[in-house]
Design an enzyme around this catalytic site. Structure first.
Site, mmCIF file in Angstrom:
data_model
loop_
_atom_site.group_PDB
_atom_site.id
_atom_site.type_symbol
_atom_site.label_atom_id
_atom_site.label_comp_id
_atom_site.label_asym_id
_atom_site.label_seq_id
_atom_site.Cartn_x
_atom_site.Cartn_y
_atom_site.Cartn_z
ATOM 1 N N HIS A 116 47.107 1.521 -4.590
ATOM 2 C CA HIS A 116 46.892 0.935 -5.921
ATOM 3 C C HIS A 116 45.416 0.701 -6.247
ATOM 4 C CE1 HIS A 116 51.084 0.435 -6.704
ATOM 5 N NE2 HIS A 116 51.271 -0.401 -5.700
ATOM 6 N N ASP A 134 58.486 0.322 1.375
ATOM 7 C CA ASP A 134 59.193 -0.598 0.472
ATOM 8 C C ASP A 134 60.258 0.121 -0.344
ATOM 9 O OD1 ASP A 134 57.238 0.764 -0.819
ATOM 10 O OD2 ASP A 134 56.232 -0.968 -1.676
ATOM 11 N N ASP A 182 56.323 5.644 -1.748
ATOM 12 C CA ASP A 182 56.349 4.187 -1.907
ATOM 13 C C ASP A 182 57.207 3.865 -3.130
ATOM 14 O OD1 ASP A 182 54.147 1.857 -0.916
ATOM 15 O OD2 ASP A 182 55.092 1.462 -2.838
ATOM 16 N N HIS A 207 56.524 1.833 -5.319
ATOM 17 C CA HIS A 207 55.613 1.625 -6.447
ATOM 18 C C HIS A 207 54.885 2.925 -6.773
ATOM 19 C CE1 HIS A 207 56.013 -2.462 -4.647
ATOM 20 N NE2 HIS A 207 56.151 -2.785 -5.926
#
Lengths: 603, 430
Positions: free
Chosen positions: B137, B261, B172, B174
């Protein structure tokens, strides 16, 4: 409605300021005689917004302003007063008067069902809430409780507004129970002006501010607040006419984002110089600037904690029994949009906004679990449960940022392999160089659990501990110095050996004092408890001993709900066997445990 | 007996003691647990393990702005109250707190990915693993979503020194927004991210319509998914898309971000993948036999993270691991079952077949545009990969934009009805 009223007030404020008149507009509308209707309406708006907030703190969120199926805006006040005139919802329904209500609203008869539904959804509850509030008040405080705090004219108006419904009640005006209403009115009384008054309506206002700001931040002007619906109360403020055009225009643009705008709007970077062409747009820009100034100047717009203090719902008795946590969670809904507002100034608005949004969504779930309570503190990535909440921002799609500040500099491929600096290849740790052990013992690769040893009581706590120790020793022999380099000597419950029993107890007690929801934590100031230990030691103890011991307990007692993220949970005690005792005397501890019924469950 | 691939695995014992603070879901201690579990399974005997160098600020500044790196270097928990403006500017605070040894932590994980890329470049290994990396990120000038330094971007930049094209794959839960953003304009890096999108899920980007711009147009691929996707649909989609991507793009190296995740039961995630499903993606990517850099990423239920990355280390080493976790000092974290399996999640799969096939079609459609418009770099590709430009019309830029805008409209309406309860009182009118 609440939206509209506050926007209205805000705008008026903005414009009164620009006319060198800083006075509160409520004052404006209260003092100007001949505006009874407007006054009533504004009072209605205020009270209704209180009702909405209270409702929403119970998890019952209702979007305002109200739009009918065909996109027509419905004036709740008008509807309310019309129905009241005719004797209330029940009477109107019984006598079949809805037709005439619709006609008097100036609407097409085909929206009858919708209007009725809206009344049912919004105003029926409101009516009940209002009369309940009144009842409670008269029971509790007698009739004169807070009467003094109400200016006479407001009182009368409100009475007249409600009289049809409350005929059977005392003739005296019954004061309002909800202290927030009183607060509102107190504020009016004090004529302490727009600042405070606005702060009360923070939520609504900031929604609007944010709409306007959103405009500035959006690449595509026409996308602006696709979902923004601005409701203007029909007649409220003097200065309103001067801006109604602008608001209408904004509304139009918002409703029809893909319509071409004439004349076309300039690039955001040129807004400052933008002069002509579109008067409404110029006006909007000015309003935006004024809002920005106000926002910065307003003392209450600082931190959200202040806002929590300011929030009228905090004074409510009725929500007291729900527990502070619940209140906190659900109150966040109205608060968050404001805090998000404060970040609109920064360049990273969209990013922040988005993360903040998560907390809005989460907070909207009033049945927040223990876990969420603590996470809801943070406007962030780790908001776990997201419930899609109606929001105009669903339409503000986040885009990839573009520019020198965002993209990496990628050189053109020249066709030649450039040197990749061989200096940094890492230091080989394993296999240890000049090590002959490399080729041995390959048969053990990826072996699983042995699960038993040669001792008598296989599978016992002691036995497992023996196996762990054995494996650890083997690893230690095998790795040699690497064992220490990787910190394996500081792994596992071994760590607790460097702690005295007293220290362990102290640590355990300190951890118990953690209250994540109140941001109270041992970790905020760990040296307060232990001078000699470094933070690193404590973190190591925490993960290697404390949590493992806790987990052991969980595995045994509540195997179905294990969760190693226990810093999240405000747990109570977990048995006296915890800690050193448990290691020393496992059988005893197990006996204790078997007394526990949960334990039978597990067995 | 070594695996036929040479595997380099990076670990530094110091990362495990990093603590983000109470209640922060990111726990670097999971790296400790992972490493320990890897060793418990004796996987170290099949690979080389390296301690990464601590990346120098100047190395970090190859992507990040110098002022940001300098600030990260300077800031400590004790001094942070003096810099509230800067903290806000660099988005440090709640998501990305300032903690003790923050910069050292960044240096270690970024150093690991850089070293890994370097070893691959120098052909000292075929696969490099850095579970501490993968913080996708982080932006050029700011921290975001628990990520401070974007080691992936740094690693890819390093790989670009030796490879004309690098493929980045992100599983991921995200969106890999930092990496996508960094390479949004270039066709030398293709980013493919599979992630949860919608409901204001962090970070909010990652719509299928984001495809890159300028030279990078069509070189960013997003596969937005909804809650509860399971093994079979995920792996099928993954394999279809990735095989097409590799065939089309012909990357010189692959970077795989294995955020854990996306597993069922993650504290922040909302997918329903098992470890097998997750690892299957790794296995699939390994089969391309390209230089492969594998990093960690998210993962907030730490025992599952340790399980997952251990299994994936095994996959990369072609080693099947027994289900029962060997006795080790962290064994209690893996109770009550003490096995590598994780319980299935109970999240409903909201990804309908038709939704997934729509996404797939959209992605494949965009991929076709690459074949039609080979960039300068694609000249590396053997000529038989060219498909003659038989339909020039499709190349008409105006028309494409139109189509794109139309798609936008369609999508927008979709969202309006799906995500918006705002006007439900109108919808359910009789």
């Amino acid at each position: 409605m609440a939206n509209g009223s506050s926007l209205d007030r805000l705008e008026a404020k903005t414009f009164t300021e620009s006319h060198g008149n800083g006075d509160c507009l409520i004052e404006d509308c209260v003092d100007s005689a001949g505006h009874d209707k407007a006054k009533q309406k504004s009072l209605f708006c205020q009270i209704f917004s209180v009702y909405l907030k209270e409702n929403c703190s119970r998890g019952n969120v209702k979007p305002v302003p109200v739009m009918l199926g065909d996109g027509q805006l419905l004036d709740l006040y008008q509807l309310f007063s019309l129905v009241k005139e005719k004797g209330g919802y029940d009477v109107v329904s019984r006598k079949g008067l809805w037709d005439s209500v619709i006609v008097e609203l100036g609407m097409d008869i085909c929206v009858l069902a919708s209007v009725k539904l809206v009344y049912d959804k919004y105003l029926h509850g409101f009516e009940a809430w209002l009369s309940k509030t009144f009842d409670e008040k008269s029971l509790k405080n007698g009739n004169n409780g807070c009467l003094n705090s109400l200016p006479l004219d407001l009182e009368k108006e409100f009475q007249s507004l409600l009289c049809s419904n409350l005929k059977d009640k005392d003739d005296d005006f019954v004061p309002l129970e909800s202290s927030n209403i009183i607060k509102h009115i107190d504020l009016v009384n004090q004529k302490s002006s727009g600042y405070l008054l606005n702060s009360k309506n923070l939520t609504n206002k900031c929604l609007d501010v944010q709409h306007v700001d959103g405009y500035s931040n959006d690449d595509d002007d026409k996308k602006f607040g696709n979902g923004v619906k601005v409701d203007l109360p029909a007649s409220r403020k003097r200065k309103r006419e001067s801006i109604s055009g602008m608001v209408n225009w904004t509304r139009h643009v918002a409703k029809h984002p893909f319509d071409p705008v004439t004349p076309p709007l300039p690039e955001p970077s040129k807004w400052k110089e933008y002069k002509g062409g579109n008067d409404f747009f110029v006006q909007l820009l000015r309003a935006r600037d004024a809002l920005a100034v106000r926002k910065n100047a307003e003392p209450n717009s600082g931190s959200s904690s202040q806002k929590v203090k300011m929030h009228p719902a905090m004074y409510e008795d009725s929500v007291g029994h729900q527990g502070t946590m619940k209140l906190r969670c659900s109150e966040r809904l109205p608060i968050s949009p404001k805090s998000r507002c404060t970040c609109c100034n920064s360049k990273s608005c969209s990013a922040n906004g988005n993360k903040l949004h998560a907390s809005v969504n989460m907070a909207a779930k009033p049945d927040a679990t223990e876990k969420k309570k603590s996470t809801s503190k943070s406007k962030s990535k780790w908001s776990k449960k997201k419930k899609p909440v109606p929001s105009e921002d669903d339409f503000r799609v986040k885009h990839v940022s573009i520019g020198n500040l965002f993209q990496a500099e990628v050189p053109q491929w020249t066709g030649e392999v450039s040197d990749s600096d061989p200096k940094w290849l890492g230091t080989q740790v394993w296999p240890v160089k000049d090590d002959s052990k490399l080729t041995t013992k390959t048969e053990f690769i990826a072996r699983g659990r042995r699960g038993k040893c040669s001792c008598d009581i296989q599978g016992s706590v002691d036995c497992v501990r023996f196996l762990i120790a054995e494996n650890r020793m083997k690893l230690k022999l095998e790795l040699g110095s690497v064992f220490y380099q990787w910190g394996f000597d500081k792994m596992g419950e071994e760590v607790s050996l460097q702690w005295t029993a007293d220290e362990e107890k102290k640590f355990k007690n300190a951890m118990r004092l953690n209250i994540p929801s109140q941001n109270k934590s041992f970790w905020n100031n760990p040296s307060k408890y232990f001078f000699k230990k470094t933070r690193k030691d404590m973190v190591s103890y925490y993960f290697n001993a404390y949590i493992i011991q806790l987990r052991t307990y969980q595995n045994r007692v509540t195997p179905k709900t294990v969760d190693s993220d226990d810093d999240e949970v405000e747990f109570g005690s977990f048995g006296d066997g915890f800690g050193r005792n448990r290691i020393r005397h496992p059988p005893v501890e197990f006996m204790e445990c078997s007394e526990n019924k949960q334990c039978w469950d597990y067995e | 007996m070594r695996s036929k691939d040479r595997i380099a695995y990076f670990y530094d014992g110091d990362v495990g003691s990093v603590y983000f603070g109470p209640n922060h879901p990111m726990k670097p201690h999971r790296l400790c647990m992972t490493h320990h579990l890897v060793l418990s399974y004796d996987l170290h005997k099949k690979m080389e393990i390296y301690r990464p160098h601590k990346a120098y600020p100047v190395e970090l500044a190859q992507f990040h702005s110098a002022d940001y790196v300098e600030f990260l270097h300077r800031i400590t928990p004790d001094t942070q109250h003096l810099f509230s403006t800067e903290l806000a500017k660099y988005n440090l605070g709640e998501d990305c707190p300032v903690f003790d040894n923050l910069f050292e932590f960044c240096q270690i994980y970024a150093g690991g990915t850089l070293d890994a890329a370097c070893r691959l470049n120098n052909q000292l290994c075929d696969i490099a693993i850095n579970w501490a990396g993968g913080l996708h990120h982080a932006k050029k000038c700011e921290a975001s979503g628990f990520c401070y330094i974007n080691d992936l971007v740094l690693g890819i930049l390093e790989l670009l020194k030796c490879h004309p094209r690098v493929l980045y794959i992100d599983i991921d839960v995200h969106h890999g927004d930092g990496v996508e953003e960094a390479f949004y304009f270039t066709d030398r890096v293709m980013t493919v991210s599979f992630h949860k999108y919608g409901d204001m899920f962090f970070p909010g980007t990652g719509d299928a319509k984001e495809i890159g711009e300028r030279e990078g147009k069509f070189y960013a691929i997003n596969v937005p998914l909804k809650d509860g996707i399971d093994d079979s649909s995920f792996t099928r989609l993954f394999k279809t898309i990735i095989s097409k991507v590799v065939e089309t793009y012909q990357p010189g190296a692959i970077v795989l971000q294995c955020g854990a995740d996306s597993l069922a039961g993650d504290r922040l995630g909302c997918f329903n993948l098992s470890i097998d499903g997750h690892a299957e993606c790794v296995r699939f990517v390994k089969r391309f036999n390209l230089p492969l850099l594998v990093t960690g990423g998210g993962g907030y239920t730490k025992e599952n993270v340790a399980r997952c990355w251990t299994v994936e280390t095994g996959v990369l080493l072609d080693t099947e691991l027994p289900e029962e976790i060997p006795e080790n000092v962290y064994i209690k974290y893996f109770g009550p079952e003490f096995s590598l399996k994780i319980p299935n999640g109970h999240i409903e799969n909201l990804n309908s077949k038709s939704y997934l096939s729509t996404i797939k079609m959209q992605v494949l459609e965009n991929l076709r545009c690459i074949q039609h418009a080979p960039s300068v770099q694609m000249q590396e590709v053997p000529p038989d990969f060219y498909i003659p430009d038989f339909d020039e019309d499709l190349q008409n830029p105006d028309e494409r934009i139109d189509q794109h805008t139309q798609d936008k409209h369609i999508q927008r309406d979709d969202e309006y009805y799906e995500g918006d309860n705002d006007n439900d009182h109108q919808m359910d009118l009789p």
